[in-house]
Design an enzyme around this catalytic site. Structure first.
Site, PDB file in Angstrom:
ATOM      1  N   SER A 143      59.589  56.233  24.713  1.00 33.64           N
ATOM      2  CA  SER A 143      60.318  57.072  23.747  1.00 33.64           C
ATOM      3  C   SER A 143      61.729  56.545  23.585  1.00 33.64           C
ATOM      4  O   SER A 143      62.276  55.912  24.493  1.00 33.64           O
ATOM      5  CB  SER A 143      60.389  58.521  24.249  1.00 33.64           C
ATOM      6  OG  SER A 143      61.165  59.301  23.361  1.00 33.64           O
ATOM      7  N   TYR A 156      62.519  65.244  30.307  1.00 32.19           N
ATOM      8  CA  TYR A 156      61.586  64.468  29.465  1.00 32.19           C
ATOM      9  C   TYR A 156      62.020  62.998  29.431  1.00 32.19           C
ATOM     10  O   TYR A 156      61.231  62.089  29.716  1.00 32.19           O
ATOM     11  CB  TYR A 156      61.547  65.061  28.051  1.00 32.19           C
ATOM     12  CG  TYR A 156      60.732  64.238  27.071  1.00 32.19           C
ATOM     13  CD1 TYR A 156      59.345  64.162  27.193  1.00 32.19           C
ATOM     14  CD2 TYR A 156      61.343  63.528  26.044  1.00 32.19           C
ATOM     15  CE1 TYR A 156      58.592  63.396  26.301  1.00 32.19           C
ATOM     16  CE2 TYR A 156      60.602  62.765  25.154  1.00 32.19           C
ATOM     17  CZ  TYR A 156      59.231  62.703  25.287  1.00 32.19           C
ATOM     18  OH  TYR A 156      58.487  61.945  24.409  1.00 32.19           O
TER      19      TYR A 156
HETATM   20  P1  NDP Z   1      50.554  64.682  20.090  1.00 30.91           P
HETATM   21  O1  NDP Z   1      50.870  66.007  20.687  1.00 30.91           O
HETATM   22  O2  NDP Z   1      50.044  64.623  18.698  1.00 30.91           O
HETATM   23  O3  NDP Z   1      49.592  63.871  21.051  1.00 30.91           O
HETATM   24  C1  NDP Z   1      49.687  63.956  22.431  1.00 30.91           C
HETATM   25  C2  NDP Z   1      48.369  63.520  22.998  1.00 30.91           C
HETATM   26  O4  NDP Z   1      48.447  63.584  24.421  1.00 30.91           O
HETATM   27  C3  NDP Z   1      47.233  64.408  22.557  1.00 30.91           C
HETATM   28  O5  NDP Z   1      46.129  63.606  22.211  1.00 30.91           O
HETATM   29  C4  NDP Z   1      46.911  65.241  23.794  1.00 30.91           C
HETATM   30  O6  NDP Z   1      45.510  65.484  23.837  1.00 30.91           O
HETATM   31  C5  NDP Z   1      47.313  64.272  24.895  1.00 30.91           C
HETATM   32  N1  NDP Z   1      47.581  64.931  26.162  1.00 30.91           N
HETATM   33  C6  NDP Z   1      48.520  65.853  26.463  1.00 30.91           C
HETATM   34  N2  NDP Z   1      48.392  66.236  27.747  1.00 30.91           N
HETATM   35  C7  NDP Z   1      47.346  65.533  28.251  1.00 30.91           C
HETATM   36  C8  NDP Z   1      46.714  65.472  29.497  1.00 30.91           C
HETATM   37  N3  NDP Z   1      47.109  66.236  30.532  1.00 30.91           N
HETATM   38  N4  NDP Z   1      45.654  64.638  29.660  1.00 30.91           N
HETATM   39  C9  NDP Z   1      45.224  63.876  28.634  1.00 30.91           C
HETATM   40  N5  NDP Z   1      45.784  63.889  27.426  1.00 30.91           N
HETATM   41  C10 NDP Z   1      46.829  64.704  27.248  1.00 30.91           C
HETATM   42  O7  NDP Z   1      51.932  63.864  20.206  1.00 30.91           O
HETATM   43  P2  NDP Z   1      52.285  62.320  19.945  1.00 30.91           P
HETATM   44  O8  NDP Z   1      51.168  61.611  19.335  1.00 30.91           O
HETATM   45  O9  NDP Z   1      53.585  62.329  19.258  1.00 30.91           O
HETATM   46  O10 NDP Z   1      52.538  61.812  21.443  1.00 30.91           O
HETATM   47  C11 NDP Z   1      51.996  60.615  21.947  1.00 30.91           C
HETATM   48  C12 NDP Z   1      53.030  59.933  22.842  1.00 30.91           C
HETATM   49  O11 NDP Z   1      54.149  59.547  22.055  1.00 30.91           O
HETATM   50  C13 NDP Z   1      53.583  60.814  23.966  1.00 30.91           C
HETATM   51  O12 NDP Z   1      53.639  60.066  25.155  1.00 30.91           O
HETATM   52  C14 NDP Z   1      54.995  61.151  23.490  1.00 30.91           C
HETATM   53  O13 NDP Z   1      55.867  61.383  24.573  1.00 30.91           O
HETATM   54  C15 NDP Z   1      55.348  59.901  22.720  1.00 30.91           C
HETATM   55  N6  NDP Z   1      56.416  60.067  21.748  1.00 30.91           N
HETATM   56  C16 NDP Z   1      56.271  60.870  20.640  1.00 30.91           C
HETATM   57  C17 NDP Z   1      57.318  60.987  19.729  1.00 30.91           C
HETATM   58  C18 NDP Z   1      57.216  61.839  18.496  1.00 30.91           C
HETATM   59  O14 NDP Z   1      58.245  62.013  17.811  1.00 30.91           O
HETATM   60  N7  NDP Z   1      56.072  62.348  18.116  1.00 30.91           N
HETATM   61  C19 NDP Z   1      58.575  60.285  19.943  1.00 30.91           C
HETATM   62  C20 NDP Z   1      58.610  59.461  21.116  1.00 30.91           C
HETATM   63  C21 NDP Z   1      57.560  59.367  21.980  1.00 30.91           C
HETATM   64  P3  NDP Z   1      44.773  66.790  24.397  1.00 30.91           P
HETATM   65  O15 NDP Z   1      45.678  67.951  24.106  1.00 30.91           O
HETATM   66  O16 NDP Z   1      43.491  66.805  23.633  1.00 30.91           O
HETATM   67  O17 NDP Z   1      44.583  66.499  25.853  1.00 30.91           O
END
Ligand code: NDP
Length: 246
Positions: A143, A156
Protein backbone atom coordinates in the site's frame (compact mmCIF):
# COMPACT_ATOMS: atom_id res chain seq x y z
CA UNK A 1 5.96 -6.10 -25.42
CA UNK A 2 5.39 -9.83 -25.10
CA UNK A 3 4.82 -11.07 -21.56
CA UNK A 4 5.77 -14.59 -20.47
CA UNK A 5 2.57 -15.36 -18.59
CA UNK A 6 0.89 -18.10 -20.60
CA UNK A 7 0.84 -21.44 -18.78
CA UNK A 8 2.12 -20.09 -15.46
CA UNK A 9 0.31 -21.35 -12.37
CA UNK A 10 -0.61 -18.44 -10.11
CA UNK A 11 -2.23 -18.60 -6.66
CA UNK A 12 -4.03 -15.46 -5.49
CA UNK A 13 -5.39 -14.75 -2.00
CA UNK A 14 -8.30 -12.36 -1.57
CA UNK A 15 -9.45 -13.17 -5.08
CA UNK A 16 -13.17 -12.79 -4.40
CA UNK A 17 -13.32 -9.03 -5.02
CA UNK A 18 -11.46 -5.86 -5.92
CA UNK A 19 -7.79 -6.06 -6.81
CA UNK A 20 -7.50 -9.85 -6.38
CA UNK A 21 -10.45 -10.45 -8.69
CA UNK A 22 -9.04 -8.05 -11.31
CA UNK A 23 -5.65 -9.81 -11.14
CA UNK A 24 -7.33 -13.22 -11.58
CA UNK A 25 -9.29 -12.08 -14.63
CA UNK A 26 -6.35 -10.35 -16.29
CA UNK A 27 -3.88 -13.19 -15.75
CA UNK A 28 -6.40 -15.85 -16.83
CA UNK A 29 -7.03 -13.75 -19.95
CA UNK A 30 -3.27 -13.89 -20.65
CA UNK A 31 -3.29 -17.69 -20.38
CA UNK A 32 -2.21 -18.21 -16.76
CA UNK A 33 -3.79 -21.00 -14.71
CA UNK A 34 -5.19 -19.22 -11.67
CA UNK A 35 -5.85 -20.80 -8.28
CA UNK A 36 -8.06 -18.59 -6.19
CA UNK A 37 -8.53 -18.27 -2.44
CA UNK A 38 -10.80 -16.14 -0.22
CA UNK A 39 -13.56 -16.77 2.34
CA UNK A 40 -16.62 -16.11 0.13
CA UNK A 41 -17.13 -19.36 -1.78
CA UNK A 42 -20.03 -18.03 -3.87
CA UNK A 43 -17.89 -15.18 -5.27
CA UNK A 44 -15.03 -17.55 -6.09
CA UNK A 45 -17.31 -20.11 -7.69
CA UNK A 46 -18.83 -17.49 -9.97
CA UNK A 47 -15.42 -16.09 -10.90
CA UNK A 48 -13.95 -19.49 -11.72
CA UNK A 49 -17.03 -20.42 -13.78
CA UNK A 50 -16.69 -17.17 -15.74
CA UNK A 51 -12.99 -17.75 -16.45
CA UNK A 52 -13.61 -21.34 -17.58
CA UNK A 53 -16.55 -20.24 -19.76
CA UNK A 54 -14.19 -17.78 -21.49
CA UNK A 55 -11.73 -20.59 -22.27
CA UNK A 56 -9.41 -20.02 -19.31
CA UNK A 57 -8.18 -22.35 -16.57
CA UNK A 58 -9.02 -21.74 -12.91
CA UNK A 59 -9.74 -23.46 -9.63
CA UNK A 60 -10.67 -22.23 -6.16
CA UNK A 61 -10.64 -23.28 -2.55
CA UNK A 62 -12.12 -21.43 0.42
CA UNK A 63 -9.14 -19.84 2.13
CA UNK A 64 -8.94 -17.80 5.32
CA UNK A 65 -5.42 -16.38 5.43
CA UNK A 66 -5.60 -16.33 9.22
CA UNK A 67 -5.29 -20.13 9.06
CA UNK A 68 -1.93 -21.37 7.89
CA UNK A 69 -3.38 -24.74 6.86
CA UNK A 70 -5.70 -22.96 4.43
CA UNK A 71 -2.69 -21.47 2.65
CA UNK A 72 -1.05 -24.88 2.48
CA UNK A 73 -4.26 -26.24 0.92
CA UNK A 74 -4.29 -23.41 -1.64
CA UNK A 75 -0.77 -24.32 -2.75
CA UNK A 76 -1.65 -28.03 -2.75
CA UNK A 77 -4.63 -27.35 -5.01
CA UNK A 78 -2.35 -25.57 -7.48
CA UNK A 79 0.07 -28.50 -7.54
CA UNK A 80 -2.59 -31.22 -7.64
CA UNK A 81 -4.64 -29.54 -10.37
CA UNK A 82 -1.95 -27.89 -12.48
CA UNK A 83 1.26 -29.72 -11.47
CA UNK A 84 3.23 -26.79 -10.03
CA UNK A 85 3.09 -23.29 -8.56
CA UNK A 86 4.92 -20.48 -10.31
CA UNK A 87 3.61 -17.39 -8.51
CA UNK A 88 2.06 -16.73 -5.11
CA UNK A 89 0.18 -13.43 -4.85
CA UNK A 90 -0.47 -12.37 -1.25
CA UNK A 91 -3.26 -9.90 -1.84
CA UNK A 92 -5.84 -10.50 0.92
CA UNK A 93 -6.05 -7.53 3.25
CA UNK A 94 -8.33 -5.49 5.46
CA UNK A 95 -8.29 -2.29 7.47
CA UNK A 96 -9.85 -0.83 10.58
CA UNK A 97 -8.73 2.78 10.56
CA UNK A 98 -8.75 4.68 13.84
CA UNK A 99 -6.62 6.85 16.11
CA UNK A 100 -4.21 4.75 18.11
CA UNK A 101 -5.55 6.21 21.39
CA UNK A 102 -9.00 4.82 20.52
CA UNK A 103 -7.43 1.47 21.43
CA UNK A 104 -9.28 -0.64 18.86
CA UNK A 105 -7.22 -3.64 19.92
CA UNK A 106 -9.51 -6.12 18.13
CA UNK A 107 -9.04 -4.13 14.93
CA UNK A 108 -5.25 -4.11 15.41
CA UNK A 109 -5.23 -7.86 15.86
CA UNK A 110 -7.35 -8.43 12.78
CA UNK A 111 -5.03 -6.29 10.64
CA UNK A 112 -1.92 -8.02 11.99
CA UNK A 113 -3.48 -11.47 11.49
CA UNK A 114 -4.65 -10.83 7.92
CA UNK A 115 -2.21 -8.27 6.49
CA UNK A 116 0.98 -9.47 8.14
CA UNK A 117 0.64 -13.03 9.40
CA UNK A 118 -1.54 -13.94 6.41
CA UNK A 119 1.25 -12.85 4.05
CA UNK A 120 3.84 -14.81 6.06
CA UNK A 121 1.62 -17.90 5.91
CA UNK A 122 1.36 -17.44 2.14
CA UNK A 123 5.14 -17.20 1.84
CA UNK A 124 5.57 -20.25 4.10
CA UNK A 125 3.15 -22.30 2.02
CA UNK A 126 4.73 -21.39 -1.31
CA UNK A 127 8.46 -21.51 -0.52
CA UNK A 128 8.84 -25.31 -0.21
CA UNK A 129 7.21 -25.75 -3.63
CA UNK A 130 9.40 -23.02 -5.13
CA UNK A 131 12.51 -24.55 -3.60
CA UNK A 132 11.65 -27.96 -5.05
CA UNK A 133 11.14 -26.42 -8.48
CA UNK A 134 14.23 -24.23 -8.17
CA UNK A 135 12.20 -21.13 -9.02
CA UNK A 136 9.20 -19.13 -7.93
CA UNK A 137 7.78 -15.64 -7.56
CA UNK A 138 6.19 -14.01 -4.50
CA UNK A 139 4.10 -10.91 -5.16
CA UNK A 140 2.85 -8.96 -2.13
CA UNK A 141 0.15 -6.34 -2.49
CA UNK A 142 1.24 -3.63 -0.05
CA UNK A 143 0.00 0.00 0.00
CA UNK A 144 1.03 3.63 -0.32
CA UNK A 145 -0.02 3.76 3.35
CA UNK A 146 3.34 3.51 5.02
CA UNK A 147 5.12 5.35 2.22
CA UNK A 148 3.25 8.46 3.34
CA UNK A 149 2.49 8.26 7.08
CA UNK A 150 -0.85 9.83 8.02
CA UNK A 151 -3.06 9.81 11.14
CA UNK A 152 -5.66 7.03 11.58
CA UNK A 153 -3.69 4.57 9.49
CA UNK A 154 -0.91 3.84 12.00
CA UNK A 155 -1.47 0.13 12.58
CA UNK A 156 -2.69 -0.56 9.03
CA UNK A 157 0.40 1.17 7.59
CA UNK A 158 2.52 -0.66 10.17
CA UNK A 159 1.36 -4.03 8.88
CA UNK A 160 2.03 -2.94 5.30
CA UNK A 161 5.50 -1.61 6.11
CA UNK A 162 6.30 -4.86 7.89
CA UNK A 163 5.46 -6.68 4.65
CA UNK A 164 7.64 -4.23 2.70
CA UNK A 165 10.58 -5.00 5.00
CA UNK A 166 10.04 -8.77 4.91
CA UNK A 167 9.76 -8.74 1.10
CA UNK A 168 13.11 -6.99 0.72
CA UNK A 169 14.83 -9.35 3.15
CA UNK A 170 13.40 -12.35 1.31
CA UNK A 171 14.61 -10.93 -1.99
CA UNK A 172 18.13 -10.49 -0.66
CA UNK A 173 18.16 -13.99 0.83
CA UNK A 174 16.95 -15.70 -2.33
CA UNK A 175 20.30 -15.76 -4.18
CA UNK A 176 18.51 -15.30 -7.46
CA UNK A 177 16.31 -18.38 -7.58
CA UNK A 178 13.27 -16.57 -6.17
CA UNK A 179 11.69 -13.38 -7.49
CA UNK A 180 10.01 -11.04 -5.00
CA UNK A 181 7.79 -8.12 -5.97
CA UNK A 182 5.99 -5.58 -3.79
CA UNK A 183 3.17 -3.62 -5.37
CA UNK A 184 1.87 -0.58 -3.50
CA UNK A 185 -1.48 0.72 -4.67
CA UNK A 186 -2.83 4.15 -3.80
CA UNK A 187 -6.59 4.75 -3.80
CA UNK A 188 -8.30 2.01 -5.83
CA UNK A 189 -12.05 1.55 -6.36
CA UNK A 190 -12.87 -1.70 -4.55
CA UNK A 191 -14.96 -3.00 -1.64
CA UNK A 192 -12.07 -2.24 0.71
CA UNK A 193 -13.83 0.17 3.07
CA UNK A 194 -17.08 -1.80 3.32
CA UNK A 195 -15.96 -3.42 6.58
CA UNK A 196 -14.83 -0.22 8.30
CA UNK A 197 -16.47 0.14 11.73
CA UNK A 198 -15.89 3.92 11.88
CA UNK A 199 -18.81 5.29 9.80
CA UNK A 200 -17.27 8.78 9.50
CA UNK A 201 -14.04 7.34 8.07
CA UNK A 202 -16.02 5.02 5.82
CA UNK A 203 -17.99 7.90 4.27
CA UNK A 204 -14.85 10.01 3.83
CA UNK A 205 -12.89 7.22 2.13
CA UNK A 206 -15.82 6.16 -0.05
CA UNK A 207 -16.03 9.76 -1.27
CA UNK A 208 -12.28 9.73 -2.01
CA UNK A 209 -12.60 6.41 -3.83
CA UNK A 210 -15.44 7.79 -5.96
CA UNK A 211 -13.69 10.99 -6.94
CA UNK A 212 -10.07 9.86 -7.05
CA UNK A 213 -9.91 6.06 -7.11
CA UNK A 214 -8.37 4.23 -10.05
CA UNK A 215 -9.50 0.91 -11.49
CA UNK A 216 -8.15 -2.31 -9.95
CA UNK A 217 -7.09 -3.16 -13.51
CA UNK A 218 -4.22 -0.68 -13.06
CA UNK A 219 -2.85 -2.89 -10.28
CA UNK A 220 -3.51 -6.07 -12.25
CA UNK A 221 -1.48 -4.66 -15.17
CA UNK A 222 1.49 -4.11 -12.85
CA UNK A 223 1.21 -7.70 -11.60
CA UNK A 224 1.14 -8.95 -15.20
CA UNK A 225 4.20 -6.82 -16.00
CA UNK A 226 6.16 -8.23 -13.04
CA UNK A 227 5.24 -11.85 -13.80
CA UNK A 228 5.87 -11.45 -17.50
CA UNK A 229 9.53 -10.44 -17.21
CA UNK A 230 12.21 -12.98 -18.13
CA UNK A 231 13.23 -15.31 -15.26
CA UNK A 232 16.42 -13.37 -14.50
CA UNK A 233 14.58 -10.05 -14.13
CA UNK A 234 13.12 -9.23 -10.71
CA UNK A 235 10.70 -6.32 -10.55
CA UNK A 236 11.17 -5.13 -6.97
CA UNK A 237 8.76 -2.38 -5.96
CA UNK A 238 6.04 -0.67 -7.92
CA UNK A 239 3.90 2.20 -6.62
CA UNK A 240 0.67 2.85 -8.51
CA UNK A 241 -1.56 5.67 -7.36
CA UNK A 242 -4.07 8.08 -8.89
CA UNK A 243 -2.23 10.89 -10.66
CA UNK A 244 -4.08 13.33 -8.37
CA UNK A 245 -3.30 11.53 -5.07
CA UNK A 246 -1.30 13.71 -2.66
P1 NDP B 1 -11.47 -5.79 -1.23
O1 NDP B 1 -12.12 -5.61 0.10
O2 NDP B 1 -12.28 -5.59 -2.46
O3 NDP B 1 -10.74 -7.18 -1.28
C1 NDP B 1 -10.11 -7.74 -0.17
C2 NDP B 1 -9.99 -9.21 -0.41
O4 NDP B 1 -9.34 -9.80 0.71
C3 NDP B 1 -11.34 -9.88 -0.57
O5 NDP B 1 -11.28 -10.79 -1.64
C4 NDP B 1 -11.54 -10.62 0.75
O6 NDP B 1 -12.24 -11.83 0.50
C5 NDP B 1 -10.09 -10.92 1.12
N1 NDP B 1 -9.91 -11.19 2.54
C6 NDP B 1 -10.15 -10.38 3.60
N2 NDP B 1 -9.89 -11.04 4.74
C7 NDP B 1 -9.49 -12.29 4.38
C8 NDP B 1 -9.09 -13.43 5.08
N3 NDP B 1 -9.05 -13.46 6.42
N4 NDP B 1 -8.75 -14.54 4.38
C9 NDP B 1 -8.79 -14.54 3.03
N5 NDP B 1 -9.16 -13.49 2.31
C10 NDP B 1 -9.50 -12.38 2.98
O7 NDP B 1 -10.25 -4.75 -1.20
P2 NDP B 1 -9.01 -4.53 -2.20
O8 NDP B 1 -9.16 -5.31 -3.42
O9 NDP B 1 -8.85 -3.07 -2.31
O10 NDP B 1 -7.80 -5.07 -1.30
C11 NDP B 1 -6.81 -5.95 -1.80
C12 NDP B 1 -5.46 -5.55 -1.22
O11 NDP B 1 -5.10 -4.26 -1.69
C13 NDP B 1 -5.41 -5.48 0.31
O12 NDP B 1 -4.23 -6.09 0.77
C14 NDP B 1 -5.37 -3.98 0.59
O13 NDP B 1 -4.72 -3.69 1.80
C15 NDP B 1 -4.61 -3.48 -0.62
N6 NDP B 1 -4.80 -2.07 -0.92
C16 NDP B 1 -6.02 -1.57 -1.31
C17 NDP B 1 -6.15 -0.21 -1.60
C18 NDP B 1 -7.45 0.39 -2.05
O14 NDP B 1 -7.53 1.64 -2.14
N7 NDP B 1 -8.47 -0.36 -2.38
C19 NDP B 1 -5.02 0.69 -1.47
C20 NDP B 1 -3.79 0.06 -1.07
C21 NDP B 1 -3.71 -1.27 -0.81
P3 NDP B 1 -13.29 -12.56 1.46
O15 NDP B 1 -14.01 -11.48 2.20
O16 NDP B 1 -14.15 -13.32 0.50
O17 NDP B 1 -12.44 -13.45 2.31
Amino acid sequence: MKYEIKGKVVAITGASSGIGRAIALMLAGEGAKVVLGARRADHLEELVAGIIASGGEAAYIVTDVKRRDDLARLVKLARDRFGRLDVMINNAGMSQLSRIDELDIDGWEEMIDVNLKGVLYGIAAALPAFREQGAGHIINIISTSGIKIVPLQGVYAGTKNAVRTISEALRQESDGWLRVTGISPGVVQTEFVNNLKNERMKTAILEKMDTLGISPDAIASAVAYAIGQPANVDVGDIVIRPAAQD
